[in-house]
Design an enzyme around this catalytic site. Structure first.
Site, PDB file in Angstrom:
ATOM      1  N   LYS A   9     -18.154  -4.850   8.919  1.00 30.85           N
ATOM      2  CA  LYS A   9     -16.984  -5.684   8.575  1.00 30.85           C
ATOM      3  C   LYS A   9     -16.037  -5.712   9.778  1.00 30.85           C
ATOM      4  O   LYS A   9     -15.591  -4.646  10.231  1.00 30.85           O
ATOM      5  CB  LYS A   9     -16.284  -5.066   7.348  1.00 30.85           C
ATOM      6  CG  LYS A   9     -15.299  -5.992   6.662  1.00 30.85           C
ATOM      7  CD  LYS A   9     -14.832  -5.373   5.350  1.00 30.85           C
ATOM      8  CE  LYS A   9     -13.552  -6.026   4.855  1.00 30.85           C
ATOM      9  NZ  LYS A   9     -13.019  -5.363   3.665  1.00 30.85           N
ATOM     10  N   HIS A  12       0.841  -1.208   0.000  1.00 30.26           N
ATOM     11  CA  HIS A  12       0.000   0.000   0.000  1.00 30.26           C
ATOM     12  C   HIS A  12       0.877   1.259   0.000  1.00 30.26           C
ATOM     13  O   HIS A  12       0.616   2.210  -0.727  1.00 30.26           O
ATOM     14  CB  HIS A  12      -0.862   0.058   1.272  1.00 30.26           C
ATOM     15  CG  HIS A  12      -1.909  -0.995   1.409  1.00 30.26           C
ATOM     16  ND1 HIS A  12      -2.070  -1.736   2.561  1.00 30.26           N
ATOM     17  CD2 HIS A  12      -2.877  -1.416   0.555  1.00 30.26           C
ATOM     18  CE1 HIS A  12      -3.097  -2.558   2.416  1.00 30.26           C
ATOM     19  NE2 HIS A  12      -3.604  -2.399   1.200  1.00 30.26           N
ATOM     20  N   SER A  43      -3.147  -7.639   3.359  1.00 32.11           N
ATOM     21  CA  SER A  43      -3.326  -7.424   4.798  1.00 32.11           C
ATOM     22  C   SER A  43      -3.760  -8.732   5.469  1.00 32.11           C
ATOM     23  O   SER A  43      -3.313  -9.038   6.583  1.00 32.11           O
ATOM     24  CB  SER A  43      -4.379  -6.347   5.051  1.00 32.11           C
ATOM     25  OG  SER A  43      -3.965  -5.121   4.509  1.00 32.11           O
ATOM     26  N   ARG A  91      -2.633  -6.332  -7.875  1.00 34.20           N
ATOM     27  CA  ARG A  91      -1.457  -7.172  -7.587  1.00 34.20           C
ATOM     28  C   ARG A  91      -1.303  -8.291  -8.592  1.00 34.20           C
ATOM     29  O   ARG A  91      -0.207  -8.627  -9.003  1.00 34.20           O
ATOM     30  CB  ARG A  91      -1.579  -7.769  -6.175  1.00 34.20           C
ATOM     31  CG  ARG A  91      -1.406  -6.758  -5.073  1.00 34.20           C
ATOM     32  CD  ARG A  91      -1.869  -7.293  -3.765  1.00 34.20           C
ATOM     33  NE  ARG A  91      -3.297  -7.653  -3.857  1.00 34.20           N
ATOM     34  CZ  ARG A  91      -4.037  -8.023  -2.841  1.00 34.20           C
ATOM     35  NH1 ARG A  91      -3.517  -8.135  -1.648  1.00 34.20           N
ATOM     36  NH2 ARG A  91      -5.309  -8.312  -3.010  1.00 34.20           N
TER      37      ARG A  91
HETATM   38  O1  PNS Z   1      -8.799  -2.802   0.875  1.00 33.11           O
HETATM   39  P1  PNS Z   1     -10.075  -3.330   0.321  1.00 33.11           P
HETATM   40  O2  PNS Z   1     -10.858  -4.077   1.383  1.00 33.11           O
HETATM   41  O3  PNS Z   1      -9.900  -4.094  -0.948  1.00 33.11           O
HETATM   42  O4  PNS Z   1     -10.934  -2.018  -0.063  1.00 33.11           O
HETATM   43  C1  PNS Z   1     -12.209  -2.140  -0.617  1.00 33.11           C
HETATM   44  C2  PNS Z   1     -12.922  -0.793  -0.643  1.00 33.11           C
HETATM   45  C3  PNS Z   1     -12.934  -0.140   0.723  1.00 33.11           C
HETATM   46  C4  PNS Z   1     -12.231   0.128  -1.608  1.00 33.11           C
HETATM   47  C5  PNS Z   1     -14.344  -1.082  -1.155  1.00 33.11           C
HETATM   48  O5  PNS Z   1     -14.876  -2.118  -0.412  1.00 33.11           O
HETATM   49  C6  PNS Z   1     -15.274   0.114  -1.036  1.00 33.11           C
HETATM   50  O6  PNS Z   1     -15.135   1.087  -1.744  1.00 33.11           O
HETATM   51  N1  PNS Z   1     -16.231   0.014  -0.114  1.00 33.11           N
HETATM   52  C7  PNS Z   1     -17.191   1.068   0.124  1.00 33.11           C
HETATM   53  C8  PNS Z   1     -18.582   0.590  -0.277  1.00 33.11           C
HETATM   54  C9  PNS Z   1     -18.815   0.826  -1.750  1.00 33.11           C
HETATM   55  O7  PNS Z   1     -18.654   1.920  -2.255  1.00 33.11           O
HETATM   56  N2  PNS Z   1     -19.246  -0.228  -2.470  1.00 33.11           N
HETATM   57  C10 PNS Z   1     -19.561  -0.088  -3.878  1.00 33.11           C
HETATM   58  C11 PNS Z   1     -18.590  -0.804  -4.759  1.00 33.11           C
HETATM   59  S1  PNS Z   1     -19.016  -2.518  -4.758  1.00 33.11           S
END
Ligand code: PNS
Length: 161
Positions: free
Chosen positions: A40, A16, A129, A91
């Site tokens: 979560k 990151h 993570s 990745r």
């Molecule tokens: O590090 P991660 O868990 O891959 O991040 C995922 C993240 C936080 C970017 C994604 O889950 C997110 O944007 N969540 C907010 C909810 C949202 O906007 N959902 C719509 C897209 S499916």
């Protein structure tokens, strides 16, 4: 131009941080957006994750990077921030499907929002993570995956259980 780099960052990894450094050189301003998702379960609280990232950003001397948390939809947060670029790290090909879907949903919700996928450096392409937490939970060496400060926090968390 401003970009948002969203994620759970539970915890922030060297992968990151590499992406944040690279984006900070390409954009005038970067907002690292930490998802505060009450449904979560995370190892670290939102406050802990924000503090850890802020410390790392300070250590790296990245003055154009700000760290904020957001609830709910990324599209709504990006609108509030008047930001039209979201960066996600890619990745491996296995990330692609989920990233594609998220990018398309976000684009539907906020048509001005462009998602840019940034390819991870090869040395970070296997770090996540979740894997870091698993190795740390069994006392394995995670020094190649996270910074010393994050490693210390992980050790503290796992020594509690
Ligand atoms: O590090 P991660 O868990 O891959 O991040 C995922 C993240 C936080 C970017 C994604 O889950 C997110 O944007 N969540 C907010 C909810 C949202 O906007 N959902 C719509 C897209 S499916």
């Amino acid at each position: 131009m401003k970009a948002i780099y969203p994620g759970s960052f539970d915890p922030i990894t060297r992968g990151h941080l590499d992406i944040i450094c690279r984006i900070s050189k390409k954009f005038d301003k970067v907002i690292v957006a930490v998802l505060n998702n009450k449904s979560k379960r995370t190892l670290f609280t939102t406050g802990q994750r924000l503090d850890m990232i802020r410390e790392e950003i300070e250590d790296l001397g990245l003055s154009n990077v700000e760290v904020k948390s957001f609830d709910g939809l990324l599209a709504d947060f990006a609108k509030e921030e008047e930001c039209t670029i979201a960066i996600k790290g890619l990745r491996a090909v296995t990330d692609y499907e989920a990233e594609l879907q998220e990018a398309q949903i976000n684009s539907q919700l906020y048509p001005d929002l462009e998602t840019l996928l940034m390819v991870s450096k090869a040395e970070y392409s296997f770090i996540s993570s979740s894997a870091v937490k698993e190795v740390a939970s069994f006392g394995g060496d995670i020094s190649d995956f996270v910074t010393e400060k994050v490693e210390k926090k992980l050790k503290e968390e796992y020594s509690k259980s």
